[in-house]
Scaffold this active site. Structure first.
Site, mmCIF file in Angstrom:
data_model
loop_
_atom_site.group_PDB
_atom_site.id
_atom_site.type_symbol
_atom_site.label_atom_id
_atom_site.label_comp_id
_atom_site.label_asym_id
_atom_site.label_seq_id
_atom_site.Cartn_x
_atom_site.Cartn_y
_atom_site.Cartn_z
ATOM 1 N N HIS A 192 -2.621 7.439 7.310
ATOM 2 C CA HIS A 192 -1.432 8.287 6.756
ATOM 3 C C HIS A 192 -2.299 9.690 6.313
ATOM 4 O O HIS A 192 -1.548 10.646 6.375
ATOM 5 C CB HIS A 192 -0.729 7.669 5.638
ATOM 6 C CG HIS A 192 0.220 6.779 5.833
ATOM 7 N ND1 HIS A 192 1.467 6.945 6.778
ATOM 8 C CD2 HIS A 192 0.514 5.380 5.441
ATOM 9 C CE1 HIS A 192 2.189 6.116 6.635
ATOM 10 N NE2 HIS A 192 1.541 5.054 6.127
ATOM 11 N N GLY B 161 0.639 -1.191 -0.045
ATOM 12 C CA GLY B 161 0.164 0.071 0.021
ATOM 13 C C GLY B 161 1.123 1.095 -0.103
ATOM 14 O O GLY B 161 2.197 1.354 0.344
ATOM 15 N N HIS C 148 -4.607 1.433 7.887
ATOM 16 C CA HIS C 148 -3.448 2.111 7.708
ATOM 17 C C HIS C 148 -3.140 3.413 6.803
ATOM 18 O O HIS C 148 -2.707 4.235 7.076
ATOM 19 C CB HIS C 148 -2.278 1.031 7.257
ATOM 20 C CG HIS C 148 -0.994 1.026 7.410
ATOM 21 N ND1 HIS C 148 -0.135 0.691 8.324
ATOM 22 C CD2 HIS C 148 -0.165 2.072 6.648
ATOM 23 C CE1 HIS C 148 1.084 1.179 8.021
ATOM 24 N NE2 HIS C 148 1.100 2.014 7.145
ATOM 25 N N GLU C 149 -3.633 3.289 5.698
ATOM 26 C CA GLU C 149 -3.420 4.004 4.708
ATOM 27 C C GLU C 149 -4.209 5.440 4.723
ATOM 28 O O GLU C 149 -3.934 6.637 4.596
ATOM 29 C CB GLU C 149 -3.725 3.692 2.962
ATOM 30 C CG GLU C 149 -2.703 2.570 2.779
ATOM 31 C CD GLU C 149 -1.452 2.694 3.055
ATOM 32 O OE1 GLU C 149 -0.926 3.577 2.927
ATOM 33 O OE2 GLU C 149 -0.657 1.636 3.134
ATOM 34 N N GLN D 146 3.009 10.024 1.861
ATOM 35 C CA GLN D 146 4.151 9.404 1.849
ATOM 36 C C GLN D 146 5.201 9.833 0.895
ATOM 37 O O GLN D 146 6.174 9.850 0.675
ATOM 38 C CB GLN D 146 4.295 7.573 1.931
ATOM 39 C CG GLN D 146 3.316 7.342 3.100
ATOM 40 C CD GLN D 146 3.109 6.001 3.158
ATOM 41 O OE1 GLN D 146 2.246 5.252 2.526
ATOM 42 N NE2 GLN D 146 4.056 5.037 3.887
ATOM 43 N N CYS E 70 5.583 -0.339 7.497
ATOM 44 C CA CYS E 70 5.361 0.819 6.811
ATOM 45 C C CYS E 70 6.429 1.252 6.037
ATOM 46 O O CYS E 70 7.702 1.199 6.668
ATOM 47 C CB CYS E 70 5.120 1.803 7.962
ATOM 48 S SG CYS E 70 4.572 3.442 7.374
ATOM 49 N N LEU E 71 6.402 1.666 4.822
ATOM 50 C CA LEU E 71 7.537 2.004 4.118
ATOM 51 C C LEU E 71 8.217 3.201 4.265
ATOM 52 O O LEU E 71 9.280 3.419 4.060
ATOM 53 C CB LEU E 71 6.813 2.277 2.375
ATOM 54 C CG LEU E 71 6.413 0.931 1.981
ATOM 55 C CD1 LEU E 71 5.844 1.244 0.505
ATOM 56 C CD2 LEU E 71 7.373 -0.214 1.759
#
Ligand code: K1U
Ligand code: ZN
Length: 167
Positions: free
Chosen positions: A137, A46, A133-134, A51, A91-92
């Site tokens: 963000h 994702g 999660h997204e 991000q 998480c990236l």
């Protein structure tokens, strides 16, 4: 299409609350194509626009093993939540850190697709967790915010050490 740089925790730009997309046009579709390319290259399952330092409410997700089932969510809103699930998240923007987070097990989502059409769907498991999660963000929230203050301090130190080593 282009690969974009992914912001790393504790970059303050990850705390910006994203604005709604007012028109789904070619500019938006280009950013979405870049987000998908960046997510697949990372690799991740994702990515939120936040991000890549784009503060518009857009996310891409692909949890399929074959990487051929891209979900594009524009202005996503969770309108129903059911149950609880604890899953190990990564998480990236926080590379090398994985920990359990408790979230809703099933969600109903209202969103707009790449064609600018409104859609509503229900999902569960990993896809439901990724969507939550997204969307976090887009609100400037990162999964480490759910962890204990001690774990957050350790992660902060680890990330600063990585940054210093990369200079
Ligand atoms: O938002 C992000 O940083 C993407 C994140 C999504 C996510 C993963 C797990 C639980 C919740 C949300 C990631 O993709 S982390 C990397 C990852 O999970 C992965 C990487 C390679 C192969 C499979 C998974
Ligand atoms: Zn993340």
């Amino acid at each position: 299409m282009a690969l974009r740089e992914i912001l790393h925790y504790p970059d303050p730009r990850l705390r910006v609350v994203a604005e709604p997309v007012t028109e789904v046009n070619e500019t938006i579709r280009t950013i979405i194509a870049d987000m998908a390319e960046t997510m697949y290259a990372a690799p991740g399952v994702g990515l939120a626009a936040t991000q890549i330092d784009v503060h518009k409410r857009m996310i891409v997700i692909d949890i399929s093993p074959e990487k051929n089932d891209l979900h594009v969510l524009i202005n996503p809103v969770i309108i129903e939540k059911h149950g609880e699930i604890s899953m190990e998240e990564g998480c990236l923007s926080v590379p090398g850190v994985f920990d359990e987070v408790l979230r809703a097990e099933r969600v109903r989502v209202q969103t707009v697709n790449e064609q600018g059409e409104s859609r509503e769907f229900e999902t569960d498991g990993l896809l439901a967790v990724c969507i939550q999660h997204e969307i976090d963000h887009l609100e400037g929230k990162i999964f480490v915010d759910y962890l204990s203050p001690l774990k957050q301090r350790r992660i902060g130190k680890k990330m600063l050490k990585h940054q210093r080593m990369a200079l």
